[in-house]
Scaffold this motif. Structure first.
Motif, PDB file in Angstrom:
ATOM      1  N   LYS A  23       0.838  -1.203   0.000  1.00  0.00           N
ATOM      2  CA  LYS A  23       0.000   0.000   0.000  1.00  0.00           C
ATOM      3  C   LYS A  23       0.876   1.258   0.000  1.00  0.00           C
ATOM      4  CE  LYS A  23      -4.143  -0.352   2.414  1.00  0.00           C
ATOM      5  NZ  LYS A  23      -4.956  -0.293   3.642  1.00  0.00           N
ATOM      6  N   GLU A  51      -9.397  -0.469  14.704  1.00  0.00           N
ATOM      7  CA  GLU A  51     -10.411   0.180  13.856  1.00  0.00           C
ATOM      8  C   GLU A  51     -11.775   0.021  14.513  1.00  0.00           C
ATOM      9  OE1 GLU A  51     -10.003  -1.062   9.755  1.00  0.00           O
ATOM     10  OE2 GLU A  51      -7.837  -0.784   9.831  1.00  0.00           O
ATOM     11  N   LYS A  63      -7.418   6.549  11.880  1.00  0.00           N
ATOM     12  CA  LYS A  63      -6.034   6.123  11.613  1.00  0.00           C
ATOM     13  C   LYS A  63      -5.150   7.305  11.225  1.00  0.00           C
ATOM     14  CE  LYS A  63      -7.540   2.618   8.838  1.00  0.00           C
ATOM     15  NZ  LYS A  63      -7.472   1.482   7.896  1.00  0.00           N
ATOM     16  N   ASP A  78      -6.157   5.145   4.630  1.00  0.00           N
ATOM     17  CA  ASP A  78      -7.311   4.705   3.851  1.00  0.00           C
ATOM     18  C   ASP A  78      -8.025   3.584   4.581  1.00  0.00           C
ATOM     19  OD1 ASP A  78      -5.770   2.419   3.379  1.00  0.00           O
ATOM     20  OD2 ASP A  78      -6.464   2.240   1.317  1.00  0.00           O
ATOM     21  N   ASP A  79      -9.298   3.454   4.280  1.00  0.00           N
ATOM     22  CA  ASP A  79     -10.063   2.322   4.777  1.00  0.00           C
ATOM     23  C   ASP A  79     -11.006   1.918   3.662  1.00  0.00           C
ATOM     24  OD1 ASP A  79     -10.371   0.618   7.128  1.00  0.00           O
ATOM     25  OD2 ASP A  79     -12.458   1.237   7.032  1.00  0.00           O
ATOM     26  N   SER A  80     -11.075   0.637   3.380  1.00  0.00           N
ATOM     27  CA  SER A  80     -11.845   0.208   2.216  1.00  0.00           C
ATOM     28  C   SER A  80     -12.536  -1.112   2.478  1.00  0.00           C
ATOM     29  CB  SER A  80     -10.914   0.081   1.011  1.00  0.00           C
ATOM     30  OG  SER A  80      -9.896  -0.860   1.296  1.00  0.00           O
ATOM     31  N   GLY A  81     -13.444  -1.448   1.591  1.00  0.00           N
ATOM     32  CA  GLY A  81     -14.126  -2.724   1.704  1.00  0.00           C
ATOM     33  C   GLY A  81     -15.266  -2.838   0.725  1.00  0.00           C
ATOM     34  N   SER A  95     -14.851  -6.115   6.128  1.00  0.00           N
ATOM     35  CA  SER A  95     -14.440  -6.919   4.963  1.00  0.00           C
ATOM     36  C   SER A  95     -13.219  -7.771   5.261  1.00  0.00           C
ATOM     37  CB  SER A  95     -14.160  -6.009   3.763  1.00  0.00           C
ATOM     38  OG  SER A  95     -15.355  -5.412   3.324  1.00  0.00           O
ATOM     39  N   PHE A 105      -9.668 -15.390   2.114  1.00  0.00           N
ATOM     40  CA  PHE A 105     -10.701 -14.684   1.347  1.00  0.00           C
ATOM     41  C   PHE A 105     -11.609 -15.625   0.571  1.00  0.00           C
ATOM     42  CE2 PHE A 105      -8.220 -11.032   2.556  1.00  0.00           C
ATOM     43  CZ  PHE A 105      -9.242 -10.171   2.929  1.00  0.00           C
ATOM     44  N   PHE A 160      -6.744  -9.269  -5.369  1.00  0.00           N
ATOM     45  CA  PHE A 160      -6.718  -9.746  -3.981  1.00  0.00           C
ATOM     46  C   PHE A 160      -8.131  -9.643  -3.396  1.00  0.00           C
ATOM     47  CE2 PHE A 160      -7.236  -5.791  -1.533  1.00  0.00           C
ATOM     48  CZ  PHE A 160      -7.058  -4.848  -2.526  1.00  0.00           C
ATOM     49  N   GLY A 161      -8.251 -10.066  -2.151  1.00  0.00           N
ATOM     50  CA  GLY A 161      -9.515  -9.907  -1.425  1.00  0.00           C
ATOM     51  C   GLY A 161     -10.704 -10.461  -2.198  1.00  0.00           C
ATOM     52  N   TYR A 162     -11.737  -9.639  -2.356  1.00  0.00           N
ATOM     53  CA  TYR A 162     -12.997 -10.064  -2.964  1.00  0.00           C
ATOM     54  C   TYR A 162     -13.009  -9.904  -4.489  1.00  0.00           C
ATOM     55  CZ  TYR A 162     -14.733  -9.930   1.862  1.00  0.00           C
ATOM     56  OH  TYR A 162     -14.913 -10.154   3.203  1.00  0.00           O
ATOM     57  N   LYS A 183      -7.858  -2.492 -13.684  1.00  0.00           N
ATOM     58  CA  LYS A 183      -8.562  -2.366 -12.398  1.00  0.00           C
ATOM     59  C   LYS A 183      -8.175  -1.062 -11.712  1.00  0.00           C
ATOM     60  CE  LYS A 183      -8.871  -3.852  -7.698  1.00  0.00           C
ATOM     61  NZ  LYS A 183      -8.334  -4.587  -6.565  1.00  0.00           N
ATOM     62  N   HIS A 188     -12.273   1.932  -6.772  1.00  0.00           N
ATOM     63  CA  HIS A 188     -12.708   2.828  -5.690  1.00  0.00           C
ATOM     64  C   HIS A 188     -11.511   3.618  -5.153  1.00  0.00           C
ATOM     65  CE1 HIS A 188     -11.505  -1.135  -4.521  1.00  0.00           C
ATOM     66  NE2 HIS A 188     -11.579  -0.924  -3.218  1.00  0.00           N
ATOM     67  N   ARG A 189     -10.331   2.963  -5.100  1.00  0.00           N
ATOM     68  CA  ARG A 189      -9.127   3.634  -4.594  1.00  0.00           C
ATOM     69  C   ARG A 189      -8.689   4.723  -5.568  1.00  0.00           C
ATOM     70  NH1 ARG A 189      -7.298  -0.940  -3.702  1.00  0.00           N
ATOM     71  NH2 ARG A 189      -8.381  -1.220  -1.736  1.00  0.00           N
TER      72      ARG A 189
HETATM   73  P1  IMP Z   1      -8.343  -2.321   5.007  1.00  0.00           P
HETATM   74  O1  IMP Z   1      -6.951  -2.557   4.508  1.00  0.00           O
HETATM   75  O2  IMP Z   1      -8.526  -2.362   6.469  1.00  0.00           O
HETATM   76  O3  IMP Z   1      -8.952  -1.105   4.374  1.00  0.00           O
HETATM   77  O4  IMP Z   1      -9.184  -3.596   4.519  1.00  0.00           O
HETATM   78  C1  IMP Z   1      -9.788  -3.595   3.309  1.00  0.00           C
HETATM   79  C2  IMP Z   1     -10.364  -4.976   3.011  1.00  0.00           C
HETATM   80  O5  IMP Z   1     -11.416  -4.780   2.066  1.00  0.00           O
HETATM   81  C3  IMP Z   1      -9.372  -5.873   2.332  1.00  0.00           C
HETATM   82  O6  IMP Z   1      -8.793  -6.784   3.211  1.00  0.00           O
HETATM   83  C4  IMP Z   1     -10.223  -6.587   1.288  1.00  0.00           C
HETATM   84  O7  IMP Z   1     -10.847  -7.657   1.896  1.00  0.00           O
HETATM   85  C5  IMP Z   1     -11.305  -5.622   0.959  1.00  0.00           C
HETATM   86  N1  IMP Z   1     -10.946  -4.825  -0.234  1.00  0.00           N
HETATM   87  C6  IMP Z   1     -10.658  -3.497  -0.263  1.00  0.00           C
HETATM   88  N2  IMP Z   1     -10.349  -3.109  -1.503  1.00  0.00           N
HETATM   89  C7  IMP Z   1     -10.425  -4.210  -2.276  1.00  0.00           C
HETATM   90  C8  IMP Z   1     -10.190  -4.447  -3.665  1.00  0.00           C
HETATM   91  O8  IMP Z   1      -9.817  -3.566  -4.458  1.00  0.00           O
HETATM   92  N3  IMP Z   1     -10.384  -5.714  -4.080  1.00  0.00           N
HETATM   93  C9  IMP Z   1     -10.761  -6.714  -3.266  1.00  0.00           C
HETATM   94  N4  IMP Z   1     -10.983  -6.565  -1.968  1.00  0.00           N
HETATM   95  C10 IMP Z   1     -10.811  -5.313  -1.466  1.00  0.00           C
END
Ligand code: IMP
Length: 201
Positions: A23, A51, A63, A78-81, A95, A105, A160-162, A183, A188-189
């Motif tokens: 990141k 969090e 944060k 940042d915070d995402s999901g 998430s 995942f 990664f992730g979802y 992508k 969203h980022r």
């Molecule tokens: P953070 O790092 O605490 O913001 O956690 C974000 C979580 O959301 C990640 O572990 C993923 O599970 C999910 N996530 C966020 N952005 C993405 C993406 O671009 N693709 C897939 N999963 C995402």
């Protein structure tokens, strides 16, 4: 939205409130054109706070403020999901936590699939909140989104992730089937970063 009243970042050092090296490198690249040196909160021995908020904005602000106060430098967090409409926005800020510890995942995506069951509404949104905080407590927050649908079974090996279950609107591939550049241009980022850069840099 007018950006005139946003506080501008006019320093040369910015703390990234994360211990995630991937990141930090990605954010460093995004801000390189602005002559900003990014420093990881981890390298400054700043602990990651828990969090505890229930929104992406809340957690990003928590944060960023924590790192700005601890270091005396401006800090970006940042915070995402993933928010699934038919699940009232779940997994949302949970998430990462839906994937358990250690993170799995595939299990998290199975959970989403099971929770949706035969629900016809498969719509979902990836959300990314970015917070830029100064040591005096001032914060600017931006929220980026990308809409799409949850597909099943999972498709694709990239990302990664979802990513394997998320197909953005207007495309017939999931995020995990796309090249990373494709992508990253629509995510969203990317949306949140475009807003941040336009307003504050
Ligand atoms: P953070 O790092 O605490 O913001 O956690 C974000 C979580 O959301 C990640 O572990 C993923 O599970 C999910 N996530 C966020 N952005 C993405 C993406 O671009 N693709 C897939 N999963 C995402």
């Amino acid at each position: 939205m007018t950006t005139d009243n946003r506080r501008k970042f006019d320093g040369d050092k910015l703390v990234i409130a994360s211990h995630n090296k991937g990141k930090i490198a990605e954010i460093g690249d995004l801000l390189a054109d602005f002559g900003v040196e990014v420093i990881s909160a981890g390298d400054l021995n700043v602990e990651e706070p828990e969090e505890t908020e229930t929104t992406f904005r809340g957690n990003a602000v928590l944060k960023a403020k924590h790192s700005a106060e601890a270091t005396g430098l401006p800090a970006l967090a940042d915070d995402s999901g993933l928010a699934v409409t038919a699940l009232d926005g779940a997994p949302g800020v949970y998430s990462a936590r839906w994937a358990g510890q250690p993170r799995d995942f595939n299990m998290a995506m199975e959970k989403v699939h099971a929770a949706l069951a035969d629900n016809m509404d498969r719509s979902a949104t990836f959300i990314c909140a970015l917070a830029l905080a100064w040591p005096d407590g001032h914060v600017e927050v931006f929220e980026g989104t990308v809409g799409g649908t949850i597909v099943w079974p999972m498709r694709g090996e990239k990302g990664f992730g979802y990513d394997p279950v998320f197909q953005p609107t207007g495309f017939d591939t999931t995020f995990a089937e796309m090249e990373p550049q494709q992508k990253h241009a629509m995510s969203h980022r990317a949306d949140a970063f475009r807003q941040l850069v336009k307003a504050c840099f």
